[in-house]
Design a protein around this motif. Structure first.
Motif, short mmCIF file in Angstrom:
data_model
loop_
_atom_site.label_atom_id
_atom_site.label_comp_id
_atom_site.label_asym_id
_atom_site.label_seq_id
_atom_site.Cartn_x
_atom_site.Cartn_y
_atom_site.Cartn_z
N THR A 1 6.33 1.81 3.44
CA THR A 1 7.67 1.27 3.24
C THR A 1 7.64 0.36 2.03
N PHE A 2 8.49 0.65 1.07
CA PHE A 2 8.50 -0.09 -0.18
C PHE A 2 9.77 -0.92 -0.30
N SER A 3 9.64 -2.11 -0.85
CA SER A 3 10.83 -2.84 -1.27
C SER A 3 10.53 -3.39 -2.65
N GLU B 1 2.23 -3.21 6.98
CA GLU B 1 3.18 -3.62 5.94
C GLU B 1 4.54 -3.99 6.55
N VAL C 1 14.30 10.81 -5.46
CA VAL C 1 15.72 10.49 -5.27
C VAL C 1 16.08 10.75 -3.81
N HIS D 1 18.32 -3.88 1.73
CA HIS D 1 17.77 -4.06 0.39
C HIS D 1 16.78 -2.93 0.19
N LYS E 1 14.57 3.27 1.15
CA LYS E 1 13.50 4.18 1.61
C LYS E 1 12.62 3.46 2.61
N ASN F 1 13.00 2.47 -4.84
CA ASN F 1 11.75 1.80 -4.45
C ASN F 1 10.52 2.69 -4.65
N VAL F 2 10.62 3.96 -4.21
CA VAL F 2 9.47 4.85 -4.33
C VAL F 2 9.18 5.13 -5.80
N THR G 1 8.95 13.53 -3.38
CA THR G 1 8.21 12.45 -2.70
C THR G 1 8.77 12.21 -1.30
N LYS H 1 6.08 -7.64 5.99
CA LYS H 1 7.34 -7.80 5.27
C LYS H 1 8.22 -8.89 5.85
N LEU I 1 1.27 1.49 7.18
CA LEU I 1 2.72 1.32 7.31
C LEU I 1 3.05 0.28 8.38
#
Lengths: 260, 260
Positions: free
Chosen positions: B112-114, A199, B66, A257, A260, B10-11, B88, A203, A196
């Protein structure tokens, strides 16, 4: 170029190695501690010295890479040789050298160095400043011989850069440590967080941080933030940090953007 | 495994893609917004639905990805199908699902997702929890089909992980943005800081953050810290953050390795 390195800390070590690799001649390495001087001097094939009286004038450039509050004292003693003197400090004005010599400049590497980890010096941003146009040009050419990222930056800008580096490097590293301690208290391994952390940094290499901000604060998720504050009940100092940084995120002009 | 994805953020997006790539069959993708459902469903060759009444019971697993406060509401409506349901969320107790079904678990990706950036899902730590040993085993096997880093973590530990992730990811990213704004005000490019940000994160991949802490606070360099506070005179909020984080560093049990 013939170069004398004053100091044997992280910046002195990495910069001396980069200069030696680029073909420059490291004449002497000075440290108050002869062992430290000898160790670095050995690596860059220079003469170690632990007494400023033994510094030779047969050099083209003195690079002062010591603690900020010692820069002026050392510059005062080197000025008699009438050679170009630069310091490597983000927080120190060029004026500190100009008080003793007009052949002065700055060569500030905007990177965090540790002796145990290699750094690709060609990617290190070097912020340079000279007392006049000729000196600036000379320092710029030297800087370009060891880095692809050379920027002309005046003393006022450099101080802001140094401050910004505290926010972008020193404070995040402290927060990594806080996270590690939180995990440690519950028997969880810091290893869980490393992907994490990486990343998060990667990013912003191609995007701006405001575009990729995530977490409860940017969503103004007060339920989660209150839960977190309860988990920190035994560490009021961390509660204060959590609240202050969350408020900063909430108030900021972010364009989120992702949620999460 | 036949899997139904509830959510299209994203997740949901990254996890659905990883599951599809691992050979699982994504049956349906649900989102309140049909366009979002259709977009993700298209990528993973699933049926898009925007009404929970249209969810088919012909599946083995519901993955609820969600917003935290909608997890319970959705679980309540899915429970009648009597299939395994996982959420999640790092911040949500398993109990939120157990209120409606005993076939419950958690599959929390600590990353962390984008949507705009690819992530190597095999390196994402997946923290799993099941309502009983059989369910835990089942979720563990599923998790191992998409990640090499699967950890059994109970709800109390997971909440700490989620909190630690705020300190290790959300707050550092905010501080990157503060640094960017400081530079921007002086006409300096954020590009100058990117190598430093990346190196700071890379340093803790093999070492602990306390071992590589640098900056004026860990040296207790009060002169530099006072200079920095003066530079922040027009932004008292940043002065407060600077003071609080510096005090945290000064008070902490650090073993400093390096002084710059």
């Amino acid at each position: 170029m013939r170069i004398t390195i004053i100091g044997s800390g992280n910046v002195a070590t990495h910069m001396a190695a980069a200069l030696k690799n680029a073909g420059h001649n490291i004449v002497q390495v000075y440290s108050r501690d002869m062992q430290n001087a000898a160790l670095l001097a050995y690596h860059v094939k220079a003469e170690p010295v632990d007494d400023l009286q033994h510094i030779t004038p047969d050099t083209d450039l003195f690079i002062i890479a010591v603690k900020d509050d010692a820069i002026g004292i050392i510059a005062e003693q080197l000025a008699k040789h009438d050679k170009l003197i630069v310091h490597t400090s983000g927080a120190t004005d060029l004026y500190v050298l100009l008080a003793f010599t007009d052949k002065a400049g700055v060569l500030y590497p905007l990177q965090t160095f540790s002796k145990v980890k290699e750094v690709n010096f060609r990617q290190v941003p070097l912020c340079i400043e000279g007392a006049d146009a000729a000196i600036t040009k000379q320092i710029e050419e030297l800087a370009q011989s060891i880095s692809n990222n050379v920027y002309r930056v005046d003393s006022a800008q450099r101080k802001i850069l140094h401050l910004a580096a505290v926010f972008a490097c020193n404070f995040p590293n402290y927060l990594y440590e806080v996270a590690r301690q939180l995990l440690d208290a519950k028997g969880l391994d810091f290893e869980l967080l490393r992907p994490l952390i990486l990343e998060t940094a990667q990013k912003v290499l191609e995007r701006l941080p405001a575009q990729v901000q995530t977490g409860p604060a940017v969503r103004n998720d007060t339920g989660t933030m209150n839960d977190h504050l309860k988990l920190l009940a035994e560490t009021p100092h961390l509660q204060d940090i959590y609240t202050m940084l969350s408020q900063g995120i909430i108030k900021m002009d972010f364009t989120p953007h992702g949620d999460k």
